[in-house]
Write an enzyme that holds these catalytic residues in place. Structure first.
Site, PDB file in Angstrom:
ATOM      1  N   TYR A   1       0.847  -1.200   0.000  1.00 26.16           N
ATOM      2  CA  TYR A   1       0.000   0.000   0.000  1.00 26.16           C
ATOM      3  C   TYR A   1       0.889   1.259   0.000  1.00 26.16           C
ATOM      4  O   TYR A   1       1.893   1.312   0.726  1.00 26.16           O
ATOM      5  CB  TYR A   1      -0.914  -0.058   1.234  1.00 26.16           C
ATOM      6  N   LYS A  48     -11.648  -0.572   6.383  1.00 25.88           N
ATOM      7  CA  LYS A  48     -12.095  -1.265   5.179  1.00 25.88           C
ATOM      8  C   LYS A  48     -13.171  -2.303   5.535  1.00 25.88           C
ATOM      9  O   LYS A  48     -14.197  -1.962   6.055  1.00 25.88           O
ATOM     10  CB  LYS A  48     -10.869  -1.871   4.476  1.00 25.88           C
TER      11      LYS A  48
HETATM   12  N1  PLP Z   1      -3.152  -1.236   4.622  1.00 26.09           N
HETATM   13  C1  PLP Z   1      -3.823  -1.325   3.462  1.00 26.09           C
HETATM   14  C2  PLP Z   1      -3.716  -2.576   2.647  1.00 26.09           C
HETATM   15  C3  PLP Z   1      -4.607  -0.259   3.020  1.00 26.09           C
HETATM   16  O1  PLP Z   1      -5.258  -0.358   1.845  1.00 26.09           O
HETATM   17  C4  PLP Z   1      -4.668   0.921   3.813  1.00 26.09           C
HETATM   18  C5  PLP Z   1      -5.478   2.073   3.370  1.00 26.09           C
HETATM   19  O2  PLP Z   1      -5.955   2.142   2.273  1.00 26.09           O
HETATM   20  C6  PLP Z   1      -3.947   0.966   5.003  1.00 26.09           C
HETATM   21  C7  PLP Z   1      -3.215  -0.132   5.389  1.00 26.09           C
HETATM   22  C8  PLP Z   1      -3.977   2.186   5.871  1.00 26.09           C
HETATM   23  O3  PLP Z   1      -5.152   2.219   6.610  1.00 26.09           O
HETATM   24  P1  PLP Z   1      -5.890   3.563   7.107  1.00 26.09           P
HETATM   25  O4  PLP Z   1      -6.329   4.298   5.882  1.00 26.09           O
HETATM   26  O5  PLP Z   1      -6.998   3.057   7.961  1.00 26.09           O
HETATM   27  O6  PLP Z   1      -4.872   4.340   7.886  1.00 26.09           O
END
Ligand code: PLP
Length: 386
Positions: free
Chosen positions: A103, A200
């Site tokens: 990510y 998510k």
């Molecule tokens: N990990 C993955 C695979 C993600 O897609 C995301 C966000 O899109 C994150 C971590 C980060 O999470 P957050 O947006 O809740 O901080």
């Protein structure tokens, strides 16, 4: 019957949550408290201050731990807050091996925040285990894995990667956001810590931002708890309540996400206007067998490459109506985005193309609407573009 004997769907609804002893209230209340009365100095009833611990968060943390099959859960204000806490475990000079398609926010915190604190990172194709072995150093303390990856849906072998990490005395952390514990439980394959963006699928309704870490290792959990409290990226009781509400229906939502995504992937695969479909549930996917072994189903995320230019692909994602043009994923509603123009636009085009992130690549978070409406929406947008 102990929680441990119950199946996932039952634990999703009950684990960590008992009716209130005094009132019988079925749902964990939102404990909107910063502080707690003490009976004598230092003599408290388990809670002193809500950054350190809050009863709504406690129930959520127990629920998440149960779903991942781990002993200890820690909740954070965001997925990034959770990722940051894993990095807090490391010291200057330590080295991290991570997937080359993690990510973007993970790549950013690694390279733009923690390189300044003298942590070192190597990004490699984690489906290539020789490349992972070659990247390991004496100073490697962490192997960071995502599976399936974003947006090309590569599937990583957690068992093999955890073994490589452990042979070198490193921790293996798996970001399980895309699969969710309903489909895949990395601790069963040897991961030391599982990370989530609860924003998510676990929240599931695009109405909160939160994160979590789960482990089976008590000593590791104590260190995570120390940083959770010291750094302070903790979620509000209201957000904890919302995630607890979300996890109750995770199984039924995921079943529908998976069914819809598979049907769309098969339909897109046979469509003239589509050059390539990336979905691990398709038998043609290079990691299909591994996905079938490691996961209970193939998830709600899919990507596909249109036979189109960057501009045409942009027009396509603007034309869809049931699929909302937006970043993020995992909510009940379908979302669509164009990585080259949105989530991955910051990566130089040459680098992007080399990694397979072509201009006409489209990523979809397939929601739980009726699949015929989703298909009709994509069909109509394709007709407008072609
Ligand atoms: N990990 C993955 C695979 C993600 O897609 C995301 C966000 O899109 C994150 C971590 C980060 O999470 P957050 O947006 O809740 O901080």
């Amino acid at each position: 019957m102990s929680d441990d004997d119950q199946r996932f769907e039952t634990r999703a609804i009950h684990a960590g949550q008992d009716p209130d002893a005094e009132t019988g209230a079925l749902m964990t209340p939102i404990y909107a408290n910063s502080t707690y009365a003490q009976d004598a100095p230092g003599d408290h009833r388990g809670y002193e201050y809500s950054r350190t611990g809050n009863p709504t968060r406690t129930d959520l943390e127990a629920n998440l731990a149960s779903l991942e099959g781990g002993e200890y859960g820690r909740a954070f204000a965001s997925g990034m807050g959770a990722i940051n806490t894993v990095l807090n475990l490391l010291d200057a000079g330590d080295h991290v091996v991570a997937g080359n398609d993690v990510y973007g926010g993970t790549h950013r915190i690694f390279t733009q925040v923690y390189e300044d604190y003298d942590l070192e990172f190597d990004f490699v194709d984690t489906t290539d285990h020789d490349a992972v072995r070659a990247a390991m150093r004496e100073s490697t303390e962490l192997v960071w894995v995502e599976t399936p990856t974003n947006p090309l849906m590569n599937v990583n072998d957690v068992d093999a990667l955890a073994d490589i990490a452990h042979e070198h005395g490193a921790l293996c952390a798996v970001d399980n956001t895309f699969a969710t514990p309903y489909l895949q439980r990395p601790l069963e394959y040897g991961a030391d810590v599982v990370c989530h963006s609860l924003t998510k699928y676990l929240g599931g309704h695009s109405d909160l931002v939160a994160g979590a870490l789960v482990t089976d290792d008590e000593a590791l959990d104590e260190r995570l708890a120390f940083y959770q409290n010291s750094v302070g990226a903790t979620p509000s009781p209201f957000d904890c309540f919302l995630v607890l509400r979300g996890t109750k229906s995770l199984g039924v939502r995921m079943d529908r996400h998976c069914r819809n995504a598979r049907e769309l992937a098969e339909w897109l695969d046979g469509h003239d206007g589509v050059d390539e479909v990336y979905y691990p549930g398709l038998e043609s996917h290079p990691d299909h067998d591994l996905a079938a072994e490691q996961m209970d189903d193939f998830g709600g995320m899919l990507s596909f490459e249109l036979d189109a230019t960057l501009e045409e692909a942009s027009e396509f994602v603007t034309e869809t109506e049931v699929f909302t043009l937006a970043e993020s994923l995992g909510g009940v509603e379908s979302l669509i985005e164009q990585p080259a123009a949105m989530t991955h636009a910051a990566i130089p085009r040459e680098e992007r193309e080399a990694a397979g992130l072509t201009d006409p690549l489209i990523r979809a978070s397939v929601g739980i609407e009726h699949v015929d409406d989703l298909k009709a929406d994509l069909r109509r947008a394709m007709a407008v573009v072609s």
